[in-house]
Design a protein around this motif. Structure first.
Motif, PDB file in Angstrom:
ATOM      1  N   THR A 145       0.855  -1.283  -0.136  1.00  0.00           N
ATOM      2  CA  THR A 145      -0.074  -0.010   0.076  1.00  0.00           C
ATOM      3  C   THR A 145       0.842   1.420  -0.013  1.00  0.00           C
ATOM      4  OG1 THR A 145      -1.637  -1.032   1.324  1.00  0.00           O
ATOM      5  CG2 THR A 145      -1.971   1.108   1.246  1.00  0.00           C
ATOM      6  N   ASN A 146       0.552   2.283  -0.619  1.00  0.00           N
ATOM      7  CA  ASN A 146       1.287   3.410  -0.852  1.00  0.00           C
ATOM      8  C   ASN A 146       0.555   4.471   0.269  1.00  0.00           C
ATOM      9  OD1 ASN A 146       2.783   2.755  -3.116  1.00  0.00           O
ATOM     10  ND2 ASN A 146       1.066   3.230  -4.471  1.00  0.00           N
ATOM     11  N   TYR A 147       1.561   4.900   1.093  1.00  0.00           N
ATOM     12  CA  TYR A 147       1.217   5.720   2.202  1.00  0.00           C
ATOM     13  C   TYR A 147       2.053   7.165   2.113  1.00  0.00           C
ATOM     14  CZ  TYR A 147      -0.629   1.589   4.693  1.00  0.00           C
ATOM     15  OH  TYR A 147      -1.163   0.574   4.822  1.00  0.00           O
ATOM     16  N   THR A 148       1.402   8.397   2.344  1.00  0.00           N
ATOM     17  CA  THR A 148       2.091   9.521   2.398  1.00  0.00           C
ATOM     18  C   THR A 148       3.003   9.634   3.529  1.00  0.00           C
ATOM     19  OG1 THR A 148       0.508  10.540   4.165  1.00  0.00           O
ATOM     20  CG2 THR A 148      -0.111  10.656   1.743  1.00  0.00           C
ATOM     21  N   GLU A 149       4.227  10.650   3.409  1.00  0.00           N
ATOM     22  CA  GLU A 149       5.185  10.764   4.373  1.00  0.00           C
ATOM     23  C   GLU A 149       4.607  10.739   5.837  1.00  0.00           C
ATOM     24  OE1 GLU A 149       8.227  10.141   4.390  1.00  0.00           O
ATOM     25  OE2 GLU A 149       8.140   9.260   2.331  1.00  0.00           O
ATOM     26  N   GLU A 150       3.378  11.804   5.849  1.00  0.00           N
ATOM     27  CA  GLU A 150       2.719  12.202   7.127  1.00  0.00           C
ATOM     28  C   GLU A 150       2.194  10.778   7.702  1.00  0.00           C
ATOM     29  OE1 GLU A 150      -0.846  14.956   8.781  1.00  0.00           O
ATOM     30  OE2 GLU A 150      -0.477  14.840   6.682  1.00  0.00           O
ATOM     31  N   GLN A 151       1.502  10.055   7.182  1.00  0.00           N
ATOM     32  CA  GLN A 151       1.324   8.776   7.459  1.00  0.00           C
ATOM     33  C   GLN A 151       2.159   7.731   7.937  1.00  0.00           C
ATOM     34  OE1 GLN A 151      -1.111   7.667   3.627  1.00  0.00           O
ATOM     35  NE2 GLN A 151      -3.133   7.499   4.928  1.00  0.00           N
ATOM     36  N   LYS A 152       3.267   7.908   7.293  1.00  0.00           N
ATOM     37  CA  LYS A 152       4.702   6.976   7.906  1.00  0.00           C
ATOM     38  C   LYS A 152       4.906   7.699   9.322  1.00  0.00           C
ATOM     39  CE  LYS A 152       6.006   5.541   3.223  1.00  0.00           C
ATOM     40  NZ  LYS A 152       6.918   5.527   2.298  1.00  0.00           N
ATOM     41  N   LEU A 153       5.160   8.948   9.168  1.00  0.00           N
ATOM     42  CA  LEU A 153       5.488   9.508  10.265  1.00  0.00           C
ATOM     43  C   LEU A 153       4.642   9.350  11.622  1.00  0.00           C
ATOM     44  CD1 LEU A 153       6.528  12.922   9.109  1.00  0.00           C
ATOM     45  CD2 LEU A 153       8.249  11.197   9.865  1.00  0.00           C
ATOM     46  N   ASN A 154       3.515   9.396  11.391  1.00  0.00           N
ATOM     47  CA  ASN A 154       2.368   8.928  12.535  1.00  0.00           C
ATOM     48  C   ASN A 154       2.135   7.462  12.688  1.00  0.00           C
ATOM     49  OD1 ASN A 154       1.732  11.635  13.146  1.00  0.00           O
ATOM     50  ND2 ASN A 154       0.495  11.853  11.438  1.00  0.00           N
ATOM     51  N   SER A 155       2.358   6.638  11.913  1.00  0.00           N
ATOM     52  CA  SER A 155       2.535   5.084  12.073  1.00  0.00           C
ATOM     53  C   SER A 155       3.113   4.665  13.392  1.00  0.00           C
ATOM     54  CB  SER A 155       3.241   4.537  11.009  1.00  0.00           C
ATOM     55  OG  SER A 155       3.142   2.962  11.309  1.00  0.00           O
ATOM     56  N   PRO A 156       2.717   3.451  13.954  1.00  0.00           N
ATOM     57  CA  PRO A 156       3.432   2.748  14.846  1.00  0.00           C
ATOM     58  C   PRO A 156       4.600   2.195  14.324  1.00  0.00           C
ATOM     59  CG  PRO A 156       0.944   1.911  14.725  1.00  0.00           C
ATOM     60  CD  PRO A 156       1.530   2.840  13.700  1.00  0.00           C
ATOM     61  N   ARG A 157       5.818   2.182  15.102  1.00  0.00           N
ATOM     62  CA  ARG A 157       7.009   1.520  14.698  1.00  0.00           C
ATOM     63  C   ARG A 157       7.683   0.440  15.463  1.00  0.00           C
ATOM     64  NH1 ARG A 157       9.712   4.327  10.821  1.00  0.00           N
ATOM     65  NH2 ARG A 157      10.479   2.217  10.510  1.00  0.00           N
ATOM     66  N   LEU A 158       7.679  -0.701  14.945  1.00  0.00           N
ATOM     67  CA  LEU A 158       8.125  -1.883  15.842  1.00  0.00           C
ATOM     68  C   LEU A 158       9.627  -1.862  15.488  1.00  0.00           C
ATOM     69  CD1 LEU A 158       7.865  -4.524  17.157  1.00  0.00           C
ATOM     70  CD2 LEU A 158       7.442  -5.860  14.781  1.00  0.00           C
ATOM     71  N   ALA A 159      10.429  -1.925  16.761  1.00  0.00           N
ATOM     72  CA  ALA A 159      11.762  -2.065  16.782  1.00  0.00           C
ATOM     73  C   ALA A 159      12.038  -3.155  17.848  1.00  0.00           C
ATOM     74  CB  ALA A 159      12.214  -0.655  17.482  1.00  0.00           C
ATOM     75  N   VAL A 160      13.289  -3.852  17.529  1.00  0.00           N
ATOM     76  CA  VAL A 160      13.600  -5.215  18.302  1.00  0.00           C
ATOM     77  C   VAL A 160      15.119  -4.978  18.615  1.00  0.00           C
ATOM     78  CG1 VAL A 160      13.995  -6.315  16.335  1.00  0.00           C
ATOM     79  CG2 VAL A 160      13.571  -7.546  18.507  1.00  0.00           C
ATOM     80  N   GLY A 161      15.294  -5.482  19.700  1.00  0.00           N
ATOM     81  CA  GLY A 161      16.784  -5.496  20.131  1.00  0.00           C
ATOM     82  C   GLY A 161      17.892  -6.204  19.607  1.00  0.00           C
ATOM     83  N   ARG A 162      17.344  -7.378  19.370  1.00  0.00           N
ATOM     84  CA  ARG A 162      18.084  -8.457  18.583  1.00  0.00           C
ATOM     85  C   ARG A 162      17.132  -9.246  17.437  1.00  0.00           C
ATOM     86  NH1 ARG A 162      19.110 -13.441  22.875  1.00  0.00           N
ATOM     87  NH2 ARG A 162      17.092 -13.451  23.588  1.00  0.00           N
ATOM     88  N   THR A 163      17.677  -9.707  16.571  1.00  0.00           N
ATOM     89  CA  THR A 163      16.748 -10.468  15.302  1.00  0.00           C
ATOM     90  C   THR A 163      16.934 -11.758  15.113  1.00  0.00           C
ATOM     91  OG1 THR A 163      18.377  -9.757  13.770  1.00  0.00           O
ATOM     92  CG2 THR A 163      16.798  -8.216  13.951  1.00  0.00           C
ATOM     93  N   SER A 164      17.643 -12.347  16.220  1.00  0.00           N
ATOM     94  CA  SER A 164      17.874 -13.908  16.072  1.00  0.00           C
ATOM     95  C   SER A 164      17.887 -14.471  17.348  1.00  0.00           C
ATOM     96  CB  SER A 164      19.137 -14.394  15.451  1.00  0.00           C
ATOM     97  OG  SER A 164      20.396 -13.871  15.975  1.00  0.00           O
TER      98      SER A 164
END
Length: 260
Positions: A130-149
């Motif tokens: 889906t195409n999102y505007t920059e504003e929508q991306k800035l207001n989105s939740p953002r999933l971050a993780v300390g390690r990936t394995s």
């Protein structure tokens, strides 16, 4: 009538009256949940929070979904007065394109013995973009993780093992983990918080049940409402061996021992 007998009868009456009126009562934080649009193949999941505001424990006898595409999980222990429990609903979107609207009926010994919850959403293509505007991306939740394995080391075939990851919402809106996907279909998940508020952390548990031998590197895609990165990839590593119990039985022999 004897005064003592009268008082005893009155006490019995009051106790019986209390038992009749005393009952557990469940209230739900949400009656329904909208997953939005998810990619086909996603195992979408949501946990409904329920609280016992009555004065007696409540036992949930059954949770019945309206179709086989939805799998529920619920507490088997009594929900004590004042306590909060979780009822989990998992929707399997594989082979089910289009909108869905499903119900889940809870049966218990609460004041209201039957209650219905709802999940809905729409299943899009597997490579949903889906195409999102920059504003929508800035207001989105953002999933971050300390390690990936996560490396388990040696695991027996069919053994359940849990990997725990600390995740954080670096976005501006609540983050919701919607499901996990793996090629082996041998990974399930649990999150300590159904909705992770902006700036908060939670624990993501991945339960891995390997069914193939030798060294395994399972790629697990964590699906969320983070529109910038809706599929975070994690790696589970293990050296899978035959059951040690089976080997011991073979070593000791399988001849039955007669009763003496």
């Amino acid at each position: 009538m004897n005064k003592k007998l009268y008082l005893l009868l009155l006490l019995c009456f009051l106790i019986a009256s209390y038992k009749v009126n005393a009952q557990g009562k469940l209230i739900y934080k949400n009656e329904s949940h909208d997953f939005g649009t998810i990619a086909e193949g996603t195992l979408a999941s949501y946990e409904f929070l329920v609280k016992n505001v009555g004065d007696q424990p409540v036992i949930i006898a059954n949770v019945q979904p309206s179709c086989g595409c939805t799998t529920p999980e619920w507490p088997k222990d009594p929900i004590l007065p004042g306590k909060i429990a979780k009822i989990k609903a998992m929707y399997n979107s594989t082979g089910r394109p289009g909108p869905f609207n499903k119900s889940i009926t809870i049966t218990s010994n609460a004041e209201t013995p039957s209650h219905v919850l709802y999940i809905k959403g729409e299943v899009g293509p597997k490579d949903l973009k889906t195409n999102y505007t920059e504003e929508q991306k800035l207001n989105s939740p953002r999933l971050a993780v300390g390690r990936t394995s996560y490396t388990f080391g040696k695991l027996e075939k069919g053994q359940k093992a849990i990997a725990r990851f600390t995740i954080k919402n670096n976005g501006l809106k609540p983050l919701i983990i919607q499901g996990v996907r793996s090629a082996c279909n041998c990974v399930s998940y649990k999150v300590s918080e159904p909705e992770i508020k902006a700036g908060q952390q939670a624990i993501l548990e991945l339960t891995y049940t390997p069914m193939l031998l030798k060294e395994q590197n399972e790629v697990v895609t964590v699906l969320s409402n983070d529109i910038v990165m809706p599929g975070l990839k994690l790696m589970l590593k293990a050296e899978v061996v035959e059951s040690l119990a089976s080997k011991n039985m073979l070593r000791e022999g399988t001849q039955p021992s007669p009763f003496r």
